[in-house]
Design a protein around this motif. Structure first.
Motif, PDB file in Angstrom:
ATOM      1  N   THR A   1       0.945  -1.193  -0.120  1.00 33.55           N
ATOM      2  CA  THR A   1       0.063  -0.079   0.044  1.00 33.55           C
ATOM      3  C   THR A   1       0.913   1.155   0.038  1.00 33.55           C
ATOM      4  O   THR A   1       0.456   2.321  -0.184  1.00 33.55           O
ATOM      5  N   ARG A   2       2.192   1.103   0.375  1.00 31.49           N
ATOM      6  CA  ARG A   2       3.048   2.383   0.221  1.00 31.49           C
ATOM      7  C   ARG A   2       3.678   2.552  -1.131  1.00 31.49           C
ATOM      8  O   ARG A   2       4.644   3.328  -1.115  1.00 31.49           O
ATOM      9  N   VAL A   3       3.397   1.633  -1.988  1.00 25.89           N
ATOM     10  CA  VAL A   3       4.395   1.465  -3.205  1.00 25.89           C
ATOM     11  C   VAL A   3       3.450   2.123  -4.576  1.00 25.89           C
ATOM     12  O   VAL A   3       2.099   1.485  -4.551  1.00 25.89           O
ATOM     13  N   ALA A   4       4.114   3.019  -5.164  1.00 26.41           N
ATOM     14  CA  ALA A   4       3.180   3.669  -6.558  1.00 26.41           C
ATOM     15  C   ALA A   4       4.038   2.981  -7.432  1.00 26.41           C
ATOM     16  O   ALA A   4       5.336   2.917  -7.487  1.00 26.41           O
TER      17      ALA A   4
ATOM     18  N   LEU B   1      17.677  -4.374 -10.897  1.00 28.23           N
ATOM     19  CA  LEU B   1      16.246  -5.215 -10.795  1.00 28.23           C
ATOM     20  C   LEU B   1      16.142  -5.972 -12.179  1.00 28.23           C
ATOM     21  O   LEU B   1      15.343  -7.013 -12.213  1.00 28.23           O
ATOM     22  N   LEU B   2      17.148  -5.811 -13.275  1.00 27.30           N
ATOM     23  CA  LEU B   2      17.139  -6.665 -14.433  1.00 27.30           C
ATOM     24  C   LEU B   2      15.670  -6.621 -15.122  1.00 27.30           C
ATOM     25  O   LEU B   2      15.589  -7.653 -15.951  1.00 27.30           O
ATOM     26  N   GLY B   3      15.053  -5.371 -15.031  1.00 23.17           N
ATOM     27  CA  GLY B   3      13.678  -5.495 -15.834  1.00 23.17           C
ATOM     28  C   GLY B   3      13.934  -4.576 -17.073  1.00 23.17           C
ATOM     29  O   GLY B   3      15.112  -4.048 -17.359  1.00 23.17           O
ATOM     30  N   PRO B   4      12.984  -4.707 -17.881  1.00 19.99           N
ATOM     31  CA  PRO B   4      13.156  -3.598 -18.893  1.00 19.99           C
ATOM     32  C   PRO B   4      12.947  -2.367 -18.618  1.00 19.99           C
ATOM     33  O   PRO B   4      12.568  -1.833 -17.414  1.00 19.99           O
ATOM     34  N   HIS B   5      13.060  -1.383 -19.685  1.00 17.51           N
ATOM     35  CA  HIS B   5      12.885   0.187 -19.529  1.00 17.51           C
ATOM     36  C   HIS B   5      11.339   0.375 -19.252  1.00 17.51           C
ATOM     37  O   HIS B   5      10.530  -0.249 -19.729  1.00 17.51           O
ATOM     38  N   GLY B   6      11.172   1.658 -18.570  1.00 16.64           N
ATOM     39  CA  GLY B   6       9.898   1.658 -18.551  1.00 16.64           C
ATOM     40  C   GLY B   6       8.985   1.713 -17.343  1.00 16.64           C
ATOM     41  O   GLY B   6       7.855   1.925 -17.269  1.00 16.64           O
ATOM     42  N   ALA B   7       9.653   1.392 -16.270  1.00 17.47           N
ATOM     43  CA  ALA B   7       9.027   1.257 -14.965  1.00 17.47           C
ATOM     44  C   ALA B   7       9.806   1.753 -13.702  1.00 17.47           C
ATOM     45  O   ALA B   7      11.096   1.731 -13.878  1.00 17.47           O
ATOM     46  N   ALA B   8       9.066   2.345 -12.805  1.00 19.82           N
ATOM     47  CA  ALA B   8       9.686   2.796 -11.692  1.00 19.82           C
ATOM     48  C   ALA B   8       8.946   2.868 -10.699  1.00 19.82           C
ATOM     49  O   ALA B   8       7.621   3.015 -10.728  1.00 19.82           O
TER      50      ALA B   8
ATOM     51  N   SER C   1      -4.646   4.212  -1.355  1.00 19.52           N
ATOM     52  CA  SER C   1      -3.117   3.740  -1.134  1.00 19.52           C
ATOM     53  C   SER C   1      -2.354   4.438  -1.918  1.00 19.52           C
ATOM     54  O   SER C   1      -2.669   5.456  -2.605  1.00 19.52           O
ATOM     55  N   ALA C   2      -0.836   4.119  -2.022  1.00 24.26           N
ATOM     56  CA  ALA C   2      -0.067   4.673  -2.927  1.00 24.26           C
ATOM     57  C   ALA C   2      -0.411   4.873  -4.286  1.00 24.26           C
ATOM     58  O   ALA C   2       0.191   5.462  -4.976  1.00 24.26           O
ATOM     59  N   ARG C   3      -1.189   3.906  -4.719  1.00 22.40           N
ATOM     60  CA  ARG C   3      -1.557   3.775  -6.103  1.00 22.40           C
ATOM     61  C   ARG C   3      -2.038   5.081  -6.644  1.00 22.40           C
ATOM     62  O   ARG C   3      -2.218   5.179  -7.812  1.00 22.40           O
ATOM     63  N   ARG C   4      -2.487   5.839  -5.512  1.00 27.26           N
ATOM     64  CA  ARG C   4      -3.146   7.270  -6.157  1.00 27.26           C
ATOM     65  C   ARG C   4      -1.887   8.216  -7.055  1.00 27.26           C
ATOM     66  O   ARG C   4      -2.005   9.054  -7.705  1.00 27.26           O
ATOM     67  N   PHE C   5      -0.794   7.516  -6.561  1.00 24.61           N
ATOM     68  CA  PHE C   5       0.494   8.184  -7.373  1.00 24.61           C
ATOM     69  C   PHE C   5       0.898   7.352  -8.715  1.00 24.61           C
ATOM     70  O   PHE C   5       1.949   7.682  -9.258  1.00 24.61           O
ATOM     71  N   ASP C   6       0.153   6.340  -9.002  1.00 20.00           N
ATOM     72  CA  ASP C   6       0.494   5.386 -10.313  1.00 20.00           C
ATOM     73  C   ASP C   6       0.471   6.408 -11.436  1.00 20.00           C
ATOM     74  O   ASP C   6      -0.370   7.321 -11.549  1.00 20.00           O
ATOM     75  N   LEU C   7       1.439   6.041 -12.602  1.00 23.10           N
ATOM     76  CA  LEU C   7       1.118   6.494 -13.948  1.00 23.10           C
ATOM     77  C   LEU C   7       0.649   5.370 -14.689  1.00 23.10           C
ATOM     78  O   LEU C   7       1.032   3.962 -14.290  1.00 23.10           O
ATOM     79  N   THR C   8      -0.124   5.717 -15.725  1.00 23.95           N
ATOM     80  CA  THR C   8      -0.642   4.721 -16.546  1.00 23.95           C
ATOM     81  C   THR C   8       0.679   3.634 -16.989  1.00 23.95           C
ATOM     82  O   THR C   8       1.612   4.153 -17.506  1.00 23.95           O
TER      83      THR C   8
END
Length: 353
Positions: free
Chosen positions: A74-77, A198-205, A243-250
């Motif tokens: 709940t603290r993670v966007a 984190l070994l992931g693709p670009h485009g997420a943070a 939750s912190a999801r209010r700070f999510d971007l598409t």
């Protein structure tokens, strides 16, 4: 912690580099399982099938990152870049607020505070950042590990100094999460990109915030920031997520589909094992440099090593099948789970020529 046999078997199964890859501080390698997931996600679009399952990947990534960072989900966007997250934090500060930063820190951690134009941004060497917090400091913003040279900030001292003076803390874990244990719960705000350790693709943070959101306004909120996203597609969002999801971007759905598998791999191996492995290789490189008469920049306990004056050899090393970075004239090598002692020795041999 994984056994040595399990660690090595997982690495062999997931990575097939065509070079000696010592450049994770720029981009991490993608595991095989991640590449497969990206391909499968792209096929959904290509074949016109529903994408709803990819939104489940976003939530799985949020939960996995929360476990890695030591906070509730709940603290993670879930966003797209550290700069965007920094911008939300910068927008929350009152005019004239003082922001304490580290000299030469990565631009995404700094620039949104500077472009405000009405904040007092003060920079000090990262080793002095805790002692430089003072009455009136509103926010301390610093990377856990410096991108340019791998120096690791004394985050415990920063936290205590900030508490003493009533300041908030903002830590960028982009060069740390994945090899250095992370304690996001100890700070007001933290951020991290997906495509390095984190070994992931670009485009997420990811952004972590306090339970009370720390005074942030979700100025970038779109439909995904609604408590009921699919009912928030038209008109103003009637109810922001609780939750912190209010700070999510598409979300970049393909990216999160792949990142889910990368995070699963990191959890299978465990950060303690990754930390021990990466730092041991970095220390081996440091010792070998001293034997060659070269002194790396001081960064004890870091998986990132920078060597003054050798950056110009980056292209030559790349032609020889060794990938490193040139950062401000320094040769930067970064070590992760897919690197070995033989990789270190090959780089040292190349540098001795």
């Amino acid at each position: 912690m994984e056994t040595t046999e399990t660690f090595e078997s997982l690495v062999r199964a997931e990575f097939t580099p065509k070079s000696i890859y010592l450049n994770t501080a720029s981009n991490g390698l993608l595991p095989t399982r991640t590449v497969t997931a990206l391909h499968e996600a792209a096929l959904l679009r290509a074949e016109g099938r529903p994408l709803l399952a990819l939104h489940e990947d976003v939530e799985a990534c949020r939960a996995a990152y929360a476990r890695l960072a030591g906070v509730p989900a709940t603290r993670v966007a879930a966003g797209a870049s550290v700069a965007a997250h920094t911008g939300v934090i910068a927008a929350s500060l009152p005019p004239g607020a003082e922001v304490l930063t580290a000299e030469g820190d990565f631009t995404s951690v700094l620039n949104p505070f500077h472009v405000r134009g009405d904040l007092k941004v003060r920079a000090v060497p990262v080793e002095r950042i805790a002692e430089s917090v003072r009455p009136g400091t509103a926010l301390v913003a610093v990377s856990a590990a410096q991108s340019a040279d791998g120096r690791v900030a004394d985050l415990a001292a920063v936290r205590e100094a900030a508490r003493t003076h009533g300041a908030r803390t903002y830590v960028d874990h982009s060069q740390a999460a994945g090899w250095l244990p992370v304690d996001a719960a100890a700070h007001d705000f933290t951020a991290c990109v997906s495509y390095k350790f984190l070994l992931g693709p670009h485009g997420a943070a990811f952004l972590t915030v306090p339970e009370d959101f720390g005074g942030l306004t979700p100025g970038l909120a779109g439909w995904v920031a609604g408590e009921r996203p699919w009912d928030s597609c038209y008109g103003p969002v009637a109810e922001l997520a609780h939750s912190a999801r209010r700070f999510d971007l598409t979300p970049a759905l393909f990216t999160y589909a792949g990142l889910r598998r990368s995070l699963e791999l990191l959890e299978e191996i465990g950060v303690p094992a990754l930390h021990e492995h990466a730092v041991a290789l970095a220390d081996r490189f440091r010792a070998g440099l001293v034997d060659l008469g070269r002194e790396p920049l001081p960064a004890p306990g870091s998986a990132i090593v920078s060597v003054p004056g050798l950056g110009a050899r980056q292209e030559e090393l790349s032609r020889a099948g060794i990938e490193v970075s040139d950062r401000a004239g320094n040769l930067r090598a970064a070590f992760h789970l897919y690197n070995t002692a033989a990789d270190v020795d090959r780089l040292l041999d190349a540098l001795s020529d």
